[in-house]
Scaffold this motif. Structure first.
Motif, mmCIF file in Angstrom:
data_model
loop_
_atom_site.group_PDB
_atom_site.id
_atom_site.type_symbol
_atom_site.label_atom_id
_atom_site.label_comp_id
_atom_site.label_asym_id
_atom_site.label_seq_id
_atom_site.Cartn_x
_atom_site.Cartn_y
_atom_site.Cartn_z
ATOM 1 N N SER A 6 -10.565 5.687 5.354
ATOM 2 C CA SER A 6 -10.276 6.806 6.011
ATOM 3 C C SER A 6 -8.275 6.432 4.898
ATOM 4 C CB SER A 6 -9.475 5.635 7.124
ATOM 5 O OG SER A 6 -9.154 3.912 6.399
ATOM 6 N N VAL A 7 -8.749 5.418 4.227
ATOM 7 C CA VAL A 7 -7.248 5.114 2.927
ATOM 8 C C VAL A 7 -8.420 4.906 1.550
ATOM 9 C CG1 VAL A 7 -5.205 4.572 2.193
ATOM 10 C CG2 VAL A 7 -6.050 4.533 3.994
ATOM 11 N N LEU A 8 -7.522 5.925 0.721
ATOM 12 C CA LEU A 8 -8.301 5.829 -0.964
ATOM 13 C C LEU A 8 -6.801 4.748 -1.418
ATOM 14 C CD1 LEU A 8 -9.689 9.523 -2.036
ATOM 15 C CD2 LEU A 8 -10.801 7.303 -1.736
ATOM 16 N N ASN A 9 -7.341 3.631 -1.748
ATOM 17 C CA ASN A 9 -6.397 3.038 -2.492
ATOM 18 C C ASN A 9 -6.846 3.059 -3.957
ATOM 19 O OD1 ASN A 9 -5.638 0.887 -0.811
ATOM 20 N ND2 ASN A 9 -7.293 -0.092 -0.445
ATOM 21 N N ILE A 10 -5.379 3.283 -4.766
ATOM 22 C CA ILE A 10 -4.788 4.254 -6.053
ATOM 23 C C ILE A 10 -4.171 3.020 -6.758
ATOM 24 C CG2 ILE A 10 -3.793 5.774 -7.550
ATOM 25 C CD1 ILE A 10 -4.261 7.737 -4.954
ATOM 26 N N ALA A 11 -4.699 2.912 -7.935
ATOM 27 C CA ALA A 11 -3.679 1.894 -8.936
ATOM 28 C C ALA A 11 -3.654 2.808 -9.570
ATOM 29 C CB ALA A 11 -4.642 0.733 -10.008
ATOM 30 N N VAL A 12 -2.390 2.687 -10.725
ATOM 31 C CA VAL A 12 -1.640 3.616 -11.784
ATOM 32 C C VAL A 12 -1.027 2.558 -12.543
ATOM 33 C CG1 VAL A 12 -0.100 4.676 -12.444
ATOM 34 C CG2 VAL A 12 -0.416 4.985 -10.372
ATOM 35 N N ILE A 13 -2.361 2.333 -14.550
ATOM 36 C CA ILE A 13 -1.887 1.801 -15.136
ATOM 37 C C ILE A 13 -1.173 2.245 -16.296
ATOM 38 C CG2 ILE A 13 -3.371 -0.078 -16.378
ATOM 39 C CD1 ILE A 13 -3.810 -1.086 -13.308
ATOM 40 N N TYR A 14 -0.474 1.684 -16.828
ATOM 41 C CA TYR A 14 0.546 2.146 -17.920
ATOM 42 C C TYR A 14 0.482 1.333 -19.429
ATOM 43 C CZ TYR A 14 3.131 4.634 -13.923
ATOM 44 O OH TYR A 14 3.679 5.589 -12.925
ATOM 45 N N ASP A 15 0.173 1.816 -20.495
ATOM 46 C CA ASP A 15 0.037 1.107 -21.328
ATOM 47 C C ASP A 15 1.141 1.581 -21.859
ATOM 48 O OD1 ASP A 15 0.052 1.419 -24.317
ATOM 49 O OD2 ASP A 15 -1.631 1.962 -25.014
ATOM 50 N N ASN A 37 9.501 10.558 -14.309
ATOM 51 C CA ASN A 37 10.828 9.582 -12.452
ATOM 52 C C ASN A 37 9.133 9.471 -11.990
ATOM 53 O OD1 ASN A 37 10.743 9.291 -9.954
ATOM 54 N ND2 ASN A 37 12.655 10.458 -10.084
ATOM 55 N N ILE A 38 9.501 7.866 -12.300
ATOM 56 C CA ILE A 38 7.290 7.658 -12.068
ATOM 57 C C ILE A 38 7.886 7.302 -10.791
ATOM 58 C CG2 ILE A 38 6.385 5.451 -11.937
ATOM 59 C CD1 ILE A 38 7.887 4.419 -14.590
ATOM 60 N N SER A 39 8.716 7.280 -9.614
ATOM 61 C CA SER A 39 8.159 7.659 -8.536
ATOM 62 C C SER A 39 7.730 8.624 -8.388
ATOM 63 C CB SER A 39 9.323 7.451 -6.649
ATOM 64 O OG SER A 39 10.181 6.400 -7.191
ATOM 65 N N ALA A 40 8.529 9.967 -8.989
ATOM 66 C CA ALA A 40 7.836 11.288 -8.086
ATOM 67 C C ALA A 40 6.273 12.009 -9.331
ATOM 68 C CB ALA A 40 8.713 12.403 -8.827
ATOM 69 N N LEU A 41 6.306 10.783 -10.233
ATOM 70 C CA LEU A 41 5.093 10.971 -10.873
ATOM 71 C C LEU A 41 3.690 10.136 -9.911
ATOM 72 C CD1 LEU A 41 3.928 11.719 -13.229
ATOM 73 C CD2 LEU A 41 3.704 9.491 -14.590
ATOM 74 N N ARG A 46 -0.931 11.094 -6.058
ATOM 75 C CA ARG A 46 -1.735 11.863 -4.678
ATOM 76 C C ARG A 46 -1.545 12.807 -4.151
ATOM 77 N NH1 ARG A 46 2.170 10.510 -1.120
ATOM 78 N NH2 ARG A 46 0.968 9.722 0.499
ATOM 79 N N HIS A 47 -1.122 13.979 -5.198
ATOM 80 C CA HIS A 47 -1.362 15.092 -4.014
ATOM 81 C C HIS A 47 -2.860 15.767 -5.359
ATOM 82 C CE1 HIS A 47 2.150 15.424 -2.000
ATOM 83 N NE2 HIS A 47 1.728 16.414 -1.585
ATOM 84 N N ASP A 55 -10.460 16.823 -0.066
ATOM 85 C CA ASP A 55 -9.645 17.836 0.740
ATOM 86 C C ASP A 55 -8.688 18.423 0.821
ATOM 87 O OD1 ASP A 55 -11.056 20.409 0.941
ATOM 88 O OD2 ASP A 55 -11.368 20.033 3.011
ATOM 89 N N GLY A 56 -7.651 17.131 -0.120
ATOM 90 C CA GLY A 56 -5.911 17.573 0.239
ATOM 91 C C GLY A 56 -5.717 17.325 0.911
ATOM 92 N N ARG A 57 -6.046 16.262 1.845
ATOM 93 C CA ARG A 57 -5.715 15.158 3.144
ATOM 94 C C ARG A 57 -4.772 14.025 2.185
ATOM 95 N NH1 ARG A 57 -10.757 15.858 4.736
ATOM 96 N NH2 ARG A 57 -11.176 13.822 4.154
ATOM 97 N N VAL A 58 -3.326 13.898 1.845
ATOM 98 C CA VAL A 58 -2.728 13.544 0.589
ATOM 99 C C VAL A 58 -2.862 11.862 1.323
ATOM 100 C CG1 VAL A 58 -0.552 12.794 -0.052
ATOM 101 C CG2 VAL A 58 -1.610 15.328 -0.217
ATOM 102 N N THR A 59 -2.273 11.826 3.209
ATOM 103 C CA THR A 59 -1.950 10.586 3.587
ATOM 104 C C THR A 59 -3.034 9.466 3.439
ATOM 105 O OG1 THR A 59 -3.408 11.695 5.665
ATOM 106 C CG2 THR A 59 0.031 12.325 5.006
ATOM 107 N N GLN A 60 -3.998 10.311 3.463
ATOM 108 C CA GLN A 60 -5.353 9.109 2.802
ATOM 109 C C GLN A 60 -5.732 9.098 1.148
ATOM 110 O OE1 GLN A 60 -9.367 11.568 3.605
ATOM 111 N NE2 GLN A 60 -10.082 9.882 3.340
ATOM 112 N N CYS A 61 -4.505 9.158 0.774
ATOM 113 C CA CYS A 61 -4.512 8.695 -0.713
ATOM 114 C C CYS A 61 -3.007 8.349 -1.261
ATOM 115 C CB CYS A 61 -4.333 9.861 -2.235
ATOM 116 S SG CYS A 61 -6.044 10.586 -1.584
ATOM 117 N N GLN A 62 -2.958 6.231 -0.973
ATOM 118 C CA GLN A 62 -1.961 6.138 -1.476
ATOM 119 C C GLN A 62 -1.749 4.710 -2.431
ATOM 120 O OE1 GLN A 62 0.130 5.688 0.808
ATOM 121 N NE2 GLN A 62 -0.269 7.503 2.472
#
Length: 213
Positions: A6-15, A37-41, A46-47, A55-62
């Motif tokens: 239902s939801v994919l959990n994404i983590a962003v890791i910055y060196d 802009n990190i928020s826009a990034l 997500r997209h 299959d393009g369901r952006v709301t499923q990716c957080q």
């Protein structure tokens, strides 16, 4: 790959050092003349991940979490620089950018006993924290902003546990270049600098301009 979760959990890791070199490039040496802009990034990521996984369901990716790792000079070292106020302002600016984007900062003390000073333990801390977070918080995708081939074993280890890794790559002369080995290890790869410059087609191109506002 399409997920039924239902939801994919994404983590962003910055060196952190790598990321700020990139951001400074776009601010001072590129036609965009703006920091990233990190928020826009995160929205852009997500997209992109939605197109790859759902299959393009952006709301499923957080974006569940974002973490930033970097070395930091001691106050004494900063006070001994030619312009300590400028360095402190730079540090505060970076902290503010991370804070407003909801990114957790992890700082390690610089090794100031060598000349020039160098980061000490940042790579190890990034790898250990990322693996621990990915396993215990069950991230589905980890986005790794780094150019170092040293993180290839981390990528392999994460993917052996079912965590897909996406590496955004950059080829910015005299600023930053992503290791080809790191790109080849990752499940997903975004040729970021080529996408920004329009060298490669981008289904999310309408979101790219937001990265520079």
């Amino acid at each position: 790959m399409q997920s039924s979760k239902s939801v994919l959990n994404i983590a962003v890791i910055y060196d952190g050092s790598f990321f700020w070199r990139i951001s400074n490039y776009y601010r001072f040496s590129h036609d965009r003349q703006s920091h990233l802009n990190i928020s826009a990034l995160h929205n852009y990521l997500r997209h992109q991940i939605a197109a790859l996984e759902t299959d393009g369901r952006v709301t499923q990716c957080q974006i569940a979490e974002a973490h930033f790792f970097r070395g930091r000079f001691s106050l004494k070292a900063v006070q001994n620089t030619r312009d300590p106020l400028k360095q402190l302002e730079t540090d505060r600016f970076q902290d503010q950018v991370l804070m407003w984007a909801g990114v957790v900062a992890h700082y390690q003390p610089m090794n100031e006993a060598v000349s020039p000073p160098e980061e000490k333990g940042v790579d190890i801390n990034l790898a250990l924290e990322t693996y621990d977070l990915a396993i215990h918080k069950q991230f589905d995708v980890v986005v790794l902003f780094s150019g170092a081939s040293d993180f290839a074993p981390l990528v392999r280890k994460l993917q052996s546990k079912g965590v897909r890794v996406l590496v955004p790559s950059f080829d910015l002369p005299n600023y930053a270049k992503t290791s080809q080995r790191l790109v080849e290890e990752a499940a997903y790869h975004l040729p970021f600098s080529d996408l920004i410059d329009g060298i490669q087609e981008d289904d999310c191109a309408d979101l790219l301009d937001d990265l520079f506002r």
